[in-house]
Motif scaffolding. Structure first.
Motif, PDB file in Angstrom:
ATOM      1  N   GLY A 111      36.351  13.001  47.934  1.00  0.00           N
ATOM      2  CA  GLY A 111      36.263  12.538  46.553  1.00  0.00           C
ATOM      3  C   GLY A 111      34.997  11.754  46.269  1.00  0.00           C
ATOM      4  O   GLY A 111      34.847  10.640  46.722  1.00  0.00           O
ATOM      5  N   ARG A 112      34.093  12.359  45.535  1.00  0.00           N
ATOM      6  CA  ARG A 112      32.820  11.731  45.135  1.00  0.00           C
ATOM      7  C   ARG A 112      32.127  11.058  46.315  1.00  0.00           C
ATOM      8  O   ARG A 112      31.888   9.857  46.308  1.00  0.00           O
ATOM      9  CB  ARG A 112      33.041  10.749  43.997  1.00  0.00           C
ATOM     10  CG  ARG A 112      33.543  11.415  42.732  1.00  0.00           C
ATOM     11  CD  ARG A 112      33.682  10.435  41.621  1.00  0.00           C
ATOM     12  NE  ARG A 112      34.669   9.407  41.974  1.00  0.00           N
ATOM     13  CZ  ARG A 112      35.171   8.549  41.142  1.00  0.00           C
ATOM     14  NH1 ARG A 112      34.807   8.554  39.897  1.00  0.00           N
ATOM     15  NH2 ARG A 112      36.061   7.662  41.543  1.00  0.00           N
ATOM     16  N   THR A 147      41.660   3.729  51.037  1.00  0.00           N
ATOM     17  CA  THR A 147      41.568   4.262  49.680  1.00  0.00           C
ATOM     18  C   THR A 147      40.995   3.209  48.736  1.00  0.00           C
ATOM     19  O   THR A 147      41.113   2.021  48.970  1.00  0.00           O
ATOM     20  CB  THR A 147      42.945   4.704  49.161  1.00  0.00           C
ATOM     21  OG1 THR A 147      43.860   3.613  49.254  1.00  0.00           O
ATOM     22  CG2 THR A 147      43.481   5.893  49.936  1.00  0.00           C
ATOM     23  N   GLY A 148      40.383   3.691  47.664  1.00  0.00           N
ATOM     24  CA  GLY A 148      39.861   2.823  46.620  1.00  0.00           C
ATOM     25  C   GLY A 148      38.516   2.219  46.949  1.00  0.00           C
ATOM     26  O   GLY A 148      38.424   1.298  47.739  1.00  0.00           O
ATOM     27  N   ASN A 149      37.456   2.768  46.352  1.00  0.00           N
ATOM     28  CA  ASN A 149      36.101   2.232  46.507  1.00  0.00           C
ATOM     29  C   ASN A 149      35.766   1.991  47.982  1.00  0.00           C
ATOM     30  O   ASN A 149      35.381   0.890  48.378  1.00  0.00           O
ATOM     31  CB  ASN A 149      35.941   0.952  45.693  1.00  0.00           C
ATOM     32  CG  ASN A 149      34.485   0.533  45.598  1.00  0.00           C
ATOM     33  OD1 ASN A 149      33.582   1.364  45.671  1.00  0.00           O
ATOM     34  ND2 ASN A 149      34.244  -0.756  45.450  1.00  0.00           N
ATOM     35  N   ARG A 197      29.861   6.238  50.746  1.00  0.00           N
ATOM     36  CA  ARG A 197      30.896   5.824  49.798  1.00  0.00           C
ATOM     37  C   ARG A 197      31.762   7.023  49.439  1.00  0.00           C
ATOM     38  O   ARG A 197      31.270   8.148  49.363  1.00  0.00           O
ATOM     39  CB  ARG A 197      30.265   5.282  48.507  1.00  0.00           C
ATOM     40  CG  ARG A 197      29.458   4.044  48.682  1.00  0.00           C
ATOM     41  CD  ARG A 197      29.007   3.465  47.338  1.00  0.00           C
ATOM     42  NE  ARG A 197      28.555   4.441  46.376  1.00  0.00           N
ATOM     43  CZ  ARG A 197      27.290   4.646  46.047  1.00  0.00           C
ATOM     44  NH1 ARG A 197      26.333   3.959  46.601  1.00  0.00           N
ATOM     45  NH2 ARG A 197      26.972   5.544  45.150  1.00  0.00           N
ATOM     46  N   ASP A 214      36.025   8.049  47.515  1.00  0.00           N
ATOM     47  CA  ASP A 214      37.300   7.592  46.971  1.00  0.00           C
ATOM     48  C   ASP A 214      38.305   7.327  48.080  1.00  0.00           C
ATOM     49  O   ASP A 214      39.106   6.397  48.005  1.00  0.00           O
ATOM     50  CB  ASP A 214      37.882   8.646  46.019  1.00  0.00           C
ATOM     51  CG  ASP A 214      37.030   8.822  44.767  1.00  0.00           C
ATOM     52  OD1 ASP A 214      36.345   7.861  44.369  1.00  0.00           O
ATOM     53  OD2 ASP A 214      37.047   9.925  44.198  1.00  0.00           O
ATOM     54  N   LYS A 215      38.269   8.176  49.135  1.00  0.00           N
ATOM     55  CA  LYS A 215      39.232   8.059  50.222  1.00  0.00           C
ATOM     56  C   LYS A 215      38.551   8.417  51.534  1.00  0.00           C
ATOM     57  O   LYS A 215      37.745   9.341  51.592  1.00  0.00           O
ATOM     58  CB  LYS A 215      40.399   9.025  49.977  1.00  0.00           C
ATOM     59  CG  LYS A 215      41.452   9.047  51.057  1.00  0.00           C
ATOM     60  CD  LYS A 215      42.545  10.061  50.705  1.00  0.00           C
ATOM     61  CE  LYS A 215      43.592  10.142  51.781  1.00  0.00           C
ATOM     62  NZ  LYS A 215      44.640  11.125  51.452  1.00  0.00           N
TER      63      LYS A 215
END
Length: 169
Positions: free
Chosen positions: A88-89, A55-57, A68, A70-71
């Motif tokens: 996520g994105r 998680t995170g970037n 790339r 989010d998770k």
């Protein structure tokens, strides 16, 4: 009249060839067996399920392709990732363009990336939109699906290039 129809048909064939050329998302990875480099802010591993959650970037790189999100969750098979799930994105960045969507799956062995949900592909000023994109990183072949329902169509905007190869405004 017949000549006009022939000219229109010829123009349609040329435009179809141009669209097909534009729809190639990637020309295949130069090294599909390159190491997979994954980085994130946090990681959680469950040895019982063989699942690792990042998680995170989160950034995954293999060769010249970067994913790339989010998770991401990686399913391990004999300590190697077999599937990487992104949520996520989600952004796929390759030399031939950028693809975005709501979620994605990278099937490592066959080298297939599937991106779903509000998929947008961009290359220079050219834009393609759909609901599901499947890219074979070895062959460079891609399929974009418009999805179901009222808006279930693939949309494309192509901007011709100038004679010098630059993109028109």
């Amino acid at each position: 009249m017949r000549r006009s129809i022939a000219i229109l048909l010829a123009g349609g064939v040329l435009m179809g060839a141009a669209l097909a050329q534009q729809m190639t998302v990637t020309k295949g990875m130069s090294n599909p067996n390159a190491p997979i480099d994954l980085s994130a802010n946090d990681m959680f591993a469950d040895q019982n399920t063989g699942m690792v959650v990042y998680t995170g970037n989160v950034i995954v790189k293999q060769g010249e392709v970067k994913l790339r999100a989010d998770k991401m969750r990686a399913k391990l098979d004999k300590n190697n990732p077999s599937h990487i799930y992104a949520d996520g994105r989600v952004v796929i960045d390759a030399p031939s363009g950028i693809a975005t969507g709501n979620s994605g799956v990278y099937d490592v062995e066959p080298r297939l990336i599937t991106l779903t949900g509000n998929v947008v592909l961009t290359k220079d000023k050219n834009v393609l939109r759909g609901q599901k994109l499947v890219v074979n990183l070895i062959t460079g072949q891609a399929t974009l699906d418009g999805g179901q329902g009222k808006a279930g169509r693939v949309q494309a905007l192509f901007t011709p290039k100038n004679e010098d190869g630059t993109q028109k405004p």
